[in-house]
Design an enzyme around this catalytic site. Sequence first.
Site, short mmCIF file in Angstrom:
data_model
loop_
_atom_site.label_atom_id
_atom_site.label_comp_id
_atom_site.label_asym_id
_atom_site.label_seq_id
_atom_site.Cartn_x
_atom_site.Cartn_y
_atom_site.Cartn_z
CG HIS A 36 -1.71 -1.10 1.55
ND1 HIS A 36 -3.05 -1.10 1.28
CD2 HIS A 36 -1.44 -2.30 2.12
CE1 HIS A 36 -3.59 -2.25 1.67
NE2 HIS A 36 -2.63 -3.00 2.17
CD GLU A 124 -0.95 1.66 4.14
OE1 GLU A 124 -0.50 2.33 3.19
OE2 GLU A 124 -2.16 1.45 4.32
CG HIS A 163 -4.88 -1.23 -1.38
ND1 HIS A 163 -5.15 -0.11 -0.64
CD2 HIS A 163 -5.93 -2.08 -1.15
CE1 HIS A 163 -6.30 -0.28 0.01
NE2 HIS A 163 -6.79 -1.46 -0.29
CG ASP A 173 -2.79 2.15 -2.17
OD1 ASP A 173 -3.93 1.99 -2.64
OD2 ASP A 173 -2.42 1.66 -1.10
#
Length: 193
Positions: A36, A124, A163, A173
């Site tokens: 992500h 992330e 993602h 993303d």
Amino acid sequence: MENKQPFDGWWKSARKVVSPNCDSRPTGEVSLLVIHAISLPPGQFSGHAIEALFTNQLVVDEHPFFAEIAHLRVSAHLLIRRDGECVQFVDTDQRAWHAGRSCWWDARQAGWRRALNDFSVGIELEGDDVSPYTRAQYDALIEAVVWLLARNPQLDSSRITSHAHVSPLRKTDPGPAFDWAYFQQRLGSRLER
């Protein structure tokens, strides 16, 4: 089969910040990695807002955008900051709330799978669709993936996705700024050692 102790999925190289936004995996399976990107406020890097969001402590008065997202209960297993610092919010043996509504074609099962949080790890990267990711982020991501592959026998380098790929109508993303070819080349070289 590897003998893992339950809830020992805390990476020693990451700073630990515990998120309440997690629960137990239904089957204990970890067979997918979803990459992500996040920046809070959008397009801005550094600061404490990402950690505040993932720990339900976002202060809505700090930026107008925060009022739109403060109600969310989300998390990721790992966050990799622009300088390469890794922050871990959820034990990788638990389910983090990162993928949302999503689906993924699982070639091993020859079928579509939903409820991806049940069997995936979410990483992330602090970034957005247009800002190039840093060398330090790629370095940290490679090390995190090597660690995840070593402790999860159902996970391999072919089971890493974005993602955007699992939620194409909702998400973009980590975006075109993420260099998949560079990442895969670096990961392949690191795994050959």
